[in-house]
Enzyme design. Structure first.
Site, PDB file in Angstrom:
ATOM      1  CG  ASP A 137      60.915 145.357  52.446  1.00 57.16           C
ATOM      2  OD1 ASP A 137      61.641 146.032  53.210  1.00 57.16           O
ATOM      3  OD2 ASP A 137      59.684 145.278  52.586  1.00 57.16           O
TER       4      ASP A 137
ATOM      5  CD  GLN B 143      51.946 142.119  53.028  1.00 59.96           C
ATOM      6  OE1 GLN B 143      51.293 141.947  54.035  1.00 59.96           O
ATOM      7  NE2 GLN B 143      53.098 142.759  53.036  1.00 59.96           N
TER       8      GLN B 143
ATOM      9  N   GLY C 213      55.685 147.918  48.055  1.00 54.13           N
ATOM     10  CA  GLY C 213      57.004 147.398  47.716  1.00 54.13           C
ATOM     11  C   GLY C 213      57.061 146.813  46.329  1.00 54.13           C
ATOM     12  NE  ARG C 214      56.498 141.415  47.738  1.00 53.69           N
ATOM     13  CZ  ARG C 214      56.091 140.425  48.534  1.00 53.69           C
ATOM     14  NH1 ARG C 214      56.521 139.199  48.312  1.00 53.69           N
ATOM     15  NH2 ARG C 214      55.289 140.660  49.542  1.00 53.69           N
TER      16      ARG C 214
ATOM     17  N   PRO D 242      61.667 148.170  78.416  1.00 51.19           N
ATOM     18  CG  PRO D 242      60.041 148.915  79.937  1.00 51.19           C
ATOM     19  CD  PRO D 242      60.836 147.704  79.562  1.00 51.19           C
TER      20      PRO D 242
ATOM     21  CG  ASP E 147      64.517 144.214  74.029  1.00 53.30           C
ATOM     22  OD1 ASP E 147      64.601 143.903  75.247  1.00 53.30           O
ATOM     23  OD2 ASP E 147      65.257 143.749  73.147  1.00 53.30           O
TER      24      ASP E 147
ATOM     25  CG  ASP F 238      58.935 148.291  59.149  1.00 53.36           C
ATOM     26  OD1 ASP F 238      58.474 148.281  60.313  1.00 53.36           O
ATOM     27  OD2 ASP F 238      58.524 147.516  58.245  1.00 53.36           O
TER      28      ASP F 238
ATOM     29  CE  LYS G 238      58.673 148.342  54.571  1.00 56.09           C
ATOM     30  NZ  LYS G 238      59.507 147.296  55.234  1.00 56.09           N
TER      31      LYS G 238
ATOM     32  CB  THR H  58      49.590 142.716  56.474  1.00 58.23           C
ATOM     33  OG1 THR H  58      50.957 142.714  56.042  1.00 58.23           O
ATOM     34  CG2 THR H  58      49.199 144.111  56.912  1.00 58.23           C
TER      35      THR H  58
ATOM     36  CE  LYS I 285      57.037 144.860  61.028  1.00 65.09           C
ATOM     37  NZ  LYS I 285      57.894 145.222  59.879  1.00 65.09           N
TER      38      LYS I 285
END
Length: 243
Positions: free
Chosen positions: A18, A201, A221-222, A73, A71, A66, A39, A130, A68
């Protein structure tokens, strides 16, 4: 450095790319010794497009896409079909899209993988992000259900629809694992090594505690990507899972 942790530990940690430009992401992933999973989130995918997934796979890395999806189907089916054909091995969808959409997404993932002769990816249903905390969830979305109960409900919805796992905070892992045995995957963001900043988070846990609670894989991540020594930070996270 790679000898200080097991290959099994490395498979359990997914490093989130990210905040990186495409060239940065590719250079970073190539430099971290022992890295197995990365990711690709919305920001990187919007910048780089589908090519970044294939470029990362060319580095012999496994990709968690990722995006997400949430919408109708038909759109969920088509999106997951195309994502699977790219070779992403984990793909996120929102559980609150509902049973029909989740079933369509799963069917799309199966078809997409079959079209290119690769293994079917695991769909992960996002339960509650999260970054949410309970009072704000109730105030802003008028959801009376507590986070713990809502996560359990959405995970069960996903499992019933045939989805292979879910994304949840580490604080919900133990209760979910009690209801959903392996191979149902529980992938947890909100992972912070001891002493790391929490950032945006809210519901967080250390790597060894999350694995002990029943997580399948951890998204970090960070603490790794913003370290002055990313290889060392990654190795430290992996080593913590073997002690």
């Amino acid at each position: 450095m790679a000898s200080s942790f097991s290959a099994e530990s490395a498979e359990r940690i997914i490093v989130a790319l990210d905040g990186m430009a495409p060239d940065q992401a590719l250079a970073f992933s190539a430099q971290v010794e022992g890295l197995r999973w990365v990711k690709v989130g919305l920001e990187l995918f919007v910048q780089a497009g589908p090519d970044v997934v294939m470029q990362l796979r060319d580095q012999d890395l496994r990709v968690f896409l990722d995006l997400k999806f949430h919408d109708i189907p038909a759109t969920m089916e088509g999106s997951c079909r195309r994502a699977a054909a790219l070779g992403a091995e984990l793909i996120t969808v929102h559980a609150c899209a509902g049973t029909e959409a989740l079933k369509a997404a799963q069917a799309g993932a199966v078809a997409g993988a079959a079209s290119t002769g690769i293994a079917t990816p695991t769909l992960l249903a996002v339960t509650v992000l999260t970054s949410w905390e309970e009072q704000r969830l109730q105030r802003e979305l008028a959801i009376e259900q507590g986070i713990a109960d809502r996560v359990l409900q959405l995970a069960q919805l996903a499992a019933t629809a045939g989805v292979g796992g879910c994304v949840c905070s580490p604080l919900e892992v133990a209760s979910l694992r009690a209801q959903h045995r392996r191979p149902f995957a529980l992938v947890t963001p909100g992972i912070r090594p001891q002493g790391s900043a929490v950032g945006d988070q809210v519901r967080v846990m250390t790597p060894p505690d999350a694995i002990a609670a029943g997580a399948s894989q951890l998204v970090i991540g960070r603490p790794i990507t913003q370290s002055t020594d990313p290889t060392g930070a990654f190795a430290q996270c992996c080593a913590a899972l073997t002690t």
